[in-house]
Design a protein around this motif. Structure first.
Motif, PDB file in Angstrom:
ATOM      1  N   GLY A   1       0.846  -1.186   0.068  1.00  0.00           N
ATOM      2  CA  GLY A   1      -0.126  -0.054  -0.075  1.00  0.00           C
ATOM      3  C   GLY A   1       0.744   1.308   0.042  1.00  0.00           C
ATOM      4  N   LEU A   2       2.061   1.326   0.965  1.00  0.00           N
ATOM      5  CA  LEU A   2       2.843   2.257   0.897  1.00  0.00           C
ATOM      6  C   LEU A   2       3.510   2.660  -0.564  1.00  0.00           C
ATOM      7  CD1 LEU A   2       4.103   4.382   2.978  1.00  0.00           C
ATOM      8  CD2 LEU A   2       5.891   2.792   3.023  1.00  0.00           C
ATOM      9  N   ALA A   3       3.967   1.491  -1.083  1.00  0.00           N
ATOM     10  CA  ALA A   3       4.428   1.813  -2.485  1.00  0.00           C
ATOM     11  C   ALA A   3       3.549   2.274  -3.479  1.00  0.00           C
ATOM     12  CB  ALA A   3       4.986   0.362  -3.079  1.00  0.00           C
ATOM     13  N   ALA A   4       2.171   1.770  -3.473  1.00  0.00           N
ATOM     14  CA  ALA A   4       1.286   2.506  -4.216  1.00  0.00           C
ATOM     15  C   ALA A   4       1.111   3.763  -3.982  1.00  0.00           C
ATOM     16  CB  ALA A   4      -0.019   1.358  -4.135  1.00  0.00           C
ATOM     17  N   ALA A   5       0.839   4.137  -2.722  1.00  0.00           N
ATOM     18  CA  ALA A   5       0.693   5.663  -2.388  1.00  0.00           C
ATOM     19  C   ALA A   5       1.688   6.478  -2.565  1.00  0.00           C
ATOM     20  CB  ALA A   5       0.328   5.749  -0.749  1.00  0.00           C
ATOM     21  N   ALA A   6       3.085   5.906  -2.643  1.00  0.00           N
ATOM     22  CA  ALA A   6       4.289   6.730  -3.027  1.00  0.00           C
ATOM     23  C   ALA A   6       4.196   6.981  -4.315  1.00  0.00           C
ATOM     24  CB  ALA A   6       5.626   6.149  -2.719  1.00  0.00           C
ATOM     25  N   CYS A   7       3.859   6.149  -5.286  1.00  0.00           N
ATOM     26  CA  CYS A   7       3.740   6.302  -6.651  1.00  0.00           C
ATOM     27  C   CYS A   7       2.669   7.285  -7.104  1.00  0.00           C
ATOM     28  CB  CYS A   7       3.363   5.045  -7.521  1.00  0.00           C
ATOM     29  SG  CYS A   7       4.712   3.890  -7.306  1.00  0.00           S
ATOM     30  N   MET A   8       1.517   7.249  -6.404  1.00  0.00           N
ATOM     31  CA  MET A   8       0.370   8.058  -6.514  1.00  0.00           C
ATOM     32  C   MET A   8       0.707   9.431  -6.146  1.00  0.00           C
ATOM     33  SD  MET A   8      -2.694   5.906  -4.951  1.00  0.00           S
ATOM     34  CE  MET A   8      -4.009   7.034  -5.480  1.00  0.00           C
ATOM     35  N   ILE A   9       1.647   9.816  -4.923  1.00  0.00           N
ATOM     36  CA  ILE A   9       1.905  11.088  -4.555  1.00  0.00           C
ATOM     37  C   ILE A   9       3.021  11.707  -5.286  1.00  0.00           C
ATOM     38  CG2 ILE A   9       2.845  12.484  -2.823  1.00  0.00           C
ATOM     39  CD1 ILE A   9       1.378  10.342  -0.788  1.00  0.00           C
ATOM     40  N   CYS A  10       4.212  11.060  -5.401  1.00  0.00           N
ATOM     41  CA  CYS A  10       5.423  11.509  -6.093  1.00  0.00           C
ATOM     42  C   CYS A  10       5.399  11.456  -7.712  1.00  0.00           C
ATOM     43  CB  CYS A  10       6.544  10.689  -5.645  1.00  0.00           C
ATOM     44  SG  CYS A  10       6.467  10.758  -3.983  1.00  0.00           S
ATOM     45  N   LEU A  11       4.714  10.777  -8.283  1.00  0.00           N
ATOM     46  CA  LEU A  11       4.674  10.671  -9.712  1.00  0.00           C
ATOM     47  C   LEU A  11       3.384  11.297 -10.409  1.00  0.00           C
ATOM     48  CD1 LEU A  11       5.826   6.990 -10.128  1.00  0.00           C
ATOM     49  CD2 LEU A  11       7.206   9.017 -10.114  1.00  0.00           C
ATOM     50  N   ALA A  12       2.475  11.757  -9.583  1.00  0.00           N
ATOM     51  CA  ALA A  12       1.382  12.284 -10.109  1.00  0.00           C
ATOM     52  C   ALA A  12       1.628  13.260 -11.369  1.00  0.00           C
ATOM     53  CB  ALA A  12       0.349  12.796  -9.313  1.00  0.00           C
ATOM     54  N   ASP A  13       2.530  14.336 -10.843  1.00  0.00           N
ATOM     55  CA  ASP A  13       2.564  15.534 -11.858  1.00  0.00           C
ATOM     56  C   ASP A  13       3.751  15.171 -12.855  1.00  0.00           C
ATOM     57  OD1 ASP A  13       4.360  15.479  -9.911  1.00  0.00           O
ATOM     58  OD2 ASP A  13       3.936  17.266  -9.119  1.00  0.00           O
ATOM     59  N   LYS A  14       4.523  14.086 -12.754  1.00  0.00           N
ATOM     60  CA  LYS A  14       5.547  13.593 -13.670  1.00  0.00           C
ATOM     61  C   LYS A  14       5.437  12.705 -14.817  1.00  0.00           C
ATOM     62  CE  LYS A  14       8.838  14.429  -9.989  1.00  0.00           C
ATOM     63  NZ  LYS A  14       8.205  14.228  -8.686  1.00  0.00           N
ATOM     64  N   LEU A  15       4.346  11.754 -14.585  1.00  0.00           N
ATOM     65  CA  LEU A  15       3.919  10.668 -15.608  1.00  0.00           C
ATOM     66  C   LEU A  15       2.543  10.783 -15.848  1.00  0.00           C
ATOM     67  CD1 LEU A  15       6.180   7.630 -14.161  1.00  0.00           C
ATOM     68  CD2 LEU A  15       6.690   9.262 -16.071  1.00  0.00           C
ATOM     69  N   PRO A  16       2.076  10.440 -17.173  1.00  0.00           N
ATOM     70  CA  PRO A  16       0.915  10.213 -17.380  1.00  0.00           C
ATOM     71  C   PRO A  16       0.183   8.950 -16.531  1.00  0.00           C
ATOM     72  CG  PRO A  16       2.204   9.303 -19.235  1.00  0.00           C
ATOM     73  CD  PRO A  16       3.074   9.939 -18.171  1.00  0.00           C
ATOM     74  N   ASN A  17      -1.285   9.168 -16.287  1.00  0.00           N
ATOM     75  CA  ASN A  17      -1.991   8.392 -15.345  1.00  0.00           C
ATOM     76  C   ASN A  17      -1.460   6.894 -15.675  1.00  0.00           C
ATOM     77  OD1 ASN A  17      -3.842   7.474 -13.587  1.00  0.00           O
ATOM     78  ND2 ASN A  17      -5.533   7.984 -14.625  1.00  0.00           N
ATOM     79  N   GLY A  18      -1.625   6.567 -16.896  1.00  0.00           N
ATOM     80  CA  GLY A  18      -1.429   5.145 -17.314  1.00  0.00           C
ATOM     81  C   GLY A  18       0.057   4.604 -16.793  1.00  0.00           C
ATOM     82  N   LEU A  19       0.881   5.432 -17.009  1.00  0.00           N
ATOM     83  CA  LEU A  19       2.191   4.913 -16.462  1.00  0.00           C
ATOM     84  C   LEU A  19       2.520   4.815 -14.894  1.00  0.00           C
ATOM     85  CD1 LEU A  19       4.999   6.765 -18.757  1.00  0.00           C
ATOM     86  CD2 LEU A  19       4.343   4.284 -18.529  1.00  0.00           C
ATOM     87  N   VAL A  20       1.647   6.037 -14.200  1.00  0.00           N
ATOM     88  CA  VAL A  20       1.900   5.730 -12.735  1.00  0.00           C
ATOM     89  C   VAL A  20       1.026   4.612 -12.427  1.00  0.00           C
ATOM     90  CG1 VAL A  20       0.486   6.961 -10.765  1.00  0.00           C
ATOM     91  CG2 VAL A  20       1.348   8.339 -12.658  1.00  0.00           C
ATOM     92  N   MET A  21      -0.030   4.188 -13.118  1.00  0.00           N
ATOM     93  CA  MET A  21      -0.912   2.979 -12.571  1.00  0.00           C
ATOM     94  C   MET A  21       0.274   1.739 -12.673  1.00  0.00           C
ATOM     95  SD  MET A  21      -4.515   2.954 -13.619  1.00  0.00           S
ATOM     96  CE  MET A  21      -5.649   4.468 -13.330  1.00  0.00           C
TER      97      MET A  21
END
Lengths: 367, 510
Positions: A106-126
């Motif tokens: 869960g922490l890893a998923a949250a980290a991606c959501m928080i840190c990558l949200a404005d860097k990558l497109p949604n698909g890549l974030v997922m």
């Protein structure tokens, strides 16, 4: 000299055949008796009408469309956790670290959501979220497995301790990422952009978790029963001496299996954060990492039976919430009822495996 | 014989485990001042019957009379109170306690080690036991542990003694000592029942034999009126020939060469010291020795399961070229045709998986062969059927978990599988451990077949008579050293017995 002295009233005989009909019969009877006892306890302790209590347990779990969906979703999560723990348990590796592996996922998923949200497109974030949470869960499974295979450390202790580390890590990052500052929690992540929110399937936000749980359960059933790796797991669990003797690399199997078990727990973390809660807290797993242990044991490590067991437990749990609001009973009251039902269900195993032979009957059966 | 004088009279006792009839309407009398040998094939219900006497099982029906009075034995405590004591095949001792502590364990009296020690010494003196009450069990040899078990039973005042395969783990000398003790107890008026598969011991020690077959009581006869073949026929139900045919080895060429092998176990204890020998094709090399003298380590070192301190193990191919085996993993060694079937004390600990069925156990050897992630159960099912048929394995079917089979049948599954892999080298340890005489001969014949096929067989055995009859050469191990390699056709049993215990034998236990 021929006078018969007293024989004990009954003695216990092991059964060697198990007909499916009898097993189902015994279990059904156990549940029935459990309900009767619950009713009596309810009447005696609260003075309430047990029928209406049972009724509200039922409506609590299945009373409306939304309630049914939530019950099914919670069942899916518990099922997924139980199934994730199963390969380790089949190997007699007591992974009680499900809780920590879920948190890390869960922490890893949250980290991606928080840190990558404005860097990558949604698909890549997922994609990053999926990869990240699987990897994080797997890592949390790998560490105790590695120590076990290298130095034969006790996995029960080490997986348990890994839980605390995971909880503290989540607590730490909660402070780092807290929104708003000083609130002590992260809050809903990406509430406006919905980046990293896993997709809704068939127009319902509940379907994804349920579908994933069913797929993983089916896969695990096939993996454990028809894959070479599953066979190796069973051999290692039964006797590591035999495994070594036929050339199975026990250390490799332990590490591989725990990577799988941990990764699947990480997947649960992903679903909890990415699809259900959209936030991460230290209590996001809610002790289900341990409930999963119970479910796995109760089902004798058979993934298919776990579908029913986790449904039963979630059903009781959901119903409990309902009676606590309807009747002003404490939430623990539901725990009492769940406890009674579990006691009967686990206790009835005795009657499935053994037969009680009474004195008279014994004499008659002597032919 | 009149039942009135009997110490124990069993009348019409039956016991079933599910659909398996372990005992059916058994009548048996046990007398004081007599040693009764209880005979029967594996799974004929000997141990079950004795367990009912000692309170571990409760009979489904029937009566038990002790000294002419009907008694109900509900628990081992009841059995103690009636003076019945059983020495089990597997010792039930606490390793970290001393002999005296073990003996007084579980008694409902105030623990007074000094008094206990005195009483133990008294018992030892009376019957000629050799026990140091203060010695810890983990320091004891197998025969000392057994002595403690017997003293424990006597300490509780037993005058009806049941010994379940007491000689299985003893050397000839230790067996002799045990028999002396038993004779002394007999003279003292105790009733003694001994379960054993070794026929020459039956002849030597017992006054009377009682035979069980498939759970039913067949009869009892005075030992002096019977010879081994007659007893065996009585056990099996038809006449059997008890000769191991020993062909002269043909095409003898070196196959496995062991040079200066030294092995330490996990605790750093030296288990093998400078062991050198050659095993030849078409020949059975018997390995004699007290159990725990390095036999296990030797086989495991050859099979690649045991780390080696120094020395060499070479596989010699047909063209004479050598291939070192040390440093290879077990899988590649077994692919070269080196097959090992080691039957440990608990029979299932190594080589088989108790909860899996026969077919899945057959698959252990072959499961990693073939491509793809899925297991292929077809060949192993076929093999399971073949092995069951060829070796007369008694089982409801090939889907029965191995743990549900009787000991003998379990061993047949293991040996059958190992032989089915067409080995070049067959390592086997205690292949007939605990097996009845009929099954043992089935196994001997299988091993002989392999020898005739040109396999190099290393046979670690317990029974010296069998080793002498079956092997072509005998290597004696003592405390991890080779104390002699003899020609089995000319070797003398007593000589081997001495080689097993001398040559620095005690060092090996330290």
């Amino acid at each position: 000299m021929n006078k018969r002295t007293r024989e004990p009233l009954f003695h216990i005989v092991k059964r060697d055949t198990h007909s499916l009909k009898r097993i189902i019969g015994v279990r059904a009877l156990a549940i029935l008796l459990a309900l009767v006892l619950c009713g009596i306890v309810t009447m005696v302790t609260t003075g309430l009408d047990p029928i209406s209590v049972f009724e509200s347990i039922f409506t609590g779990a299945f009373g409306s469309k939304r309630k049914i969906w939530i019950t099914l979703q919670n069942t899916a999560i518990l099922l997924l956790i139980s199934v994730a723990l199963t390969p380790a348990f089949r190997m007699r590796f007591w992974n009680v670290g499900g809780e920590g592996q879920i948190l890390m996922g869960g922490l890893a998923a949250a980290a991606c959501m928080i840190c990558l949200a404005d860097k990558l497109p949604n698909g890549l974030v997922m994609i990053c979220m999926v990869a990240g949470s699987l990897a994080a869960g797997a890592l949390w499974g790998f560490i105790p497995a590695f120590f076990k295979s290298k130095w034969n450390t006790n996995e029960t202790l080490s997986t348990l301790m890994m839980n605390y580390i995971a909880t503290q890590l989540v607590a730490f990052f909660t402070i780092v990422w807290e929104v708003p500052k000083g609130s002590g929690k992260i809050g809903i992540i990406n509430q406006d952009s919905n980046i990293g929110w896993l997709p809704e399937l068939f127009g319902s936000k509940y379907v994804l978790a349920i579908l994933v749980a069913l797929l993983v359960t089916a896969f695990m059933y096939v993996y454990l029963n028809y894959f070479k790796q599953g066979y190796e797991i069973s051999v290692v669990g039964e006797s590591d001496k035999t495994a070594r003797y036929v050339g199975i690399k026990v250390e490799k199997v332990i590490v591989r299996t725990m990577l799988l078990s941990g990764a699947l727990c990480g997947l649960v973390g992903l679903l909890l954060v990415g699809s259900i809660n959209h936030t991460v807290t230290t209590t996001i797993a809610g002790g289900q990492g341990f409930t999963g242990v119970l479910v796995a044991w109760m089902c004798k490590f058979d993934p298919l039976t776990m579908v029913f067991a986790s449904l039963l437990i979630i059903f009781m749990n959901r119903g409990a919430g309902e009676i606590s609001t309807n009747f002003g009973l404490n939430h623990s009251y539901a725990d009492i009822i769940t406890g009674i039902i579990l006691f009967f269900l686990i206790g009835c195993e005795f009657f499935i495996n053994y037969r009680i032979q009474f004195r008279k009957k014994a004499a008659e059966e002597g032919k | 014989m009149k039942a009135e004088n009997a110490a124990v009279s069993i009348r019409g006792v039956s016991k079933a485990f599910g659909s398996v009839r372990a005992n059916h309407k058994v009548d048996l009398d046990i007398y004081r001042g007599e040693i009764l040998a209880l005979l029967g094939e594996n799974g004929s219900g000997k141990t079950t019957l004795m367990n009912m006497l000692s309170g571990i099982y409760f009979p489904d029906e029937g009566q038990i009379f002790i000294n002419g009075v009907e008694r109900v034995i509900r628990s081992p405590r009841d059995a103690h109170a009636l003076g019945i004591g059983m020495v089990h095949q597997h010792f039930k001792l606490v390793d970290v306690l001393s002999a005296a502590e073990n003996i007084s364990l579980g008694l409902h009296e105030r623990l007074n080690i000094r008094e206990a020690t005195e009483r133990i010494n008294e018992i030892c003196e009376k019957y000629g036991f050799d026990v140091d009450p203060r010695q810890k069990v983990y320091d004891m040899s197998v025969s000392q542990k057994q002595t403690v078990e017997i003293v424990k039973v006597l300490y509780r005042g037993a005058d009806i003694l049941i010994l379940d395969e007491p000689t299985a783990v003893l050397t000839p000398q230790e067996t002799e000592k045990l028999f002396d003790v038993l004779r002394r107890m007999k003279k003292d008026g105790k009733a003694i029942v001994i379960i054993t598969h070794k026929m020459h011991e039956v002849e030597e020690i017992s006054d009377r034999v009682a035979v069980l077959r498939a759970g039913e009581y067949i009869g009892s006869v005075d030992t002096r009126d019977m010879d081994v073949e007659q007893m065996t026929s009585m056990m099996v139900g038809h006449s059997v020939s008890l000769n191991i045919k020993r062909e002269d080895p043909v095409g003898v060429r070196p196959r496995i060469e062991v040079k200066g092998l030294t092995v330490r176990n996990d605790e750093g204890v030296l288990k093998l010291r400078d062991v050198s020998f050659t095993a030849n094709t078409g020949e059975i090399l018997g390995v004699a020795g007290i159990s725990g003298c390095g036999q296990k380590e030797l086989l495991e070192a050859i099979a690649g399961l045991q780390p080696v301190e120094s020395g060499e193990v070479n596989y010699i191919r047909d063209d004479g070229s050598r291939e070192p085996l040390l440093g290879k993993d077990p899988l590649s060694i077994s692919e070269m045709g080196v097959s090992m079937s080691f039957v440990p004390e608990d029979r299932l600990g190594m080589g088989l998986v108790a909860n899996m069925d026969i077919a899945d156990n057959m698959m252990l050897r072959t499961c990693r062969k073939g491509k793809g992630p899925f297991t292929d159960r077809k060949p192993s099912k076929k093999l399971a059927k073949e092995v069951v048929k060829k070796l007369d394995i008694v089982t409801p079917g090939i889907t029965t978990p191995v743990r549900r089979l009787s000991g003998g049948n379990v061993q047949k599954v293991l040996v059958g599988r190992e032989i089915a892999s067409d080995p070049k080298v067959l390592l086997t340890a205690y292949a007939v451990r605990g097996l009845d005489i009929n099954s043992s001969y089935t196994i001997y014949n299988l091993i002989n077949e392999q020898k005739e096929r040109g396999v190099a067989v290393i046979f670690v055995g317990e029974d010296l008579d069998v080793l002498l009859e079956l092997s072509d050469r005998i290597m004696v191990l003592c405390g991890g050293r080779v104390s002699g390699i003899l020609d089995a056709r000319t070797a003398d049993k007593n000589h081997i017995g001495r080689l097993m215990t001398t040559a620095g034998g005690r060092e090996g236990h330290e």
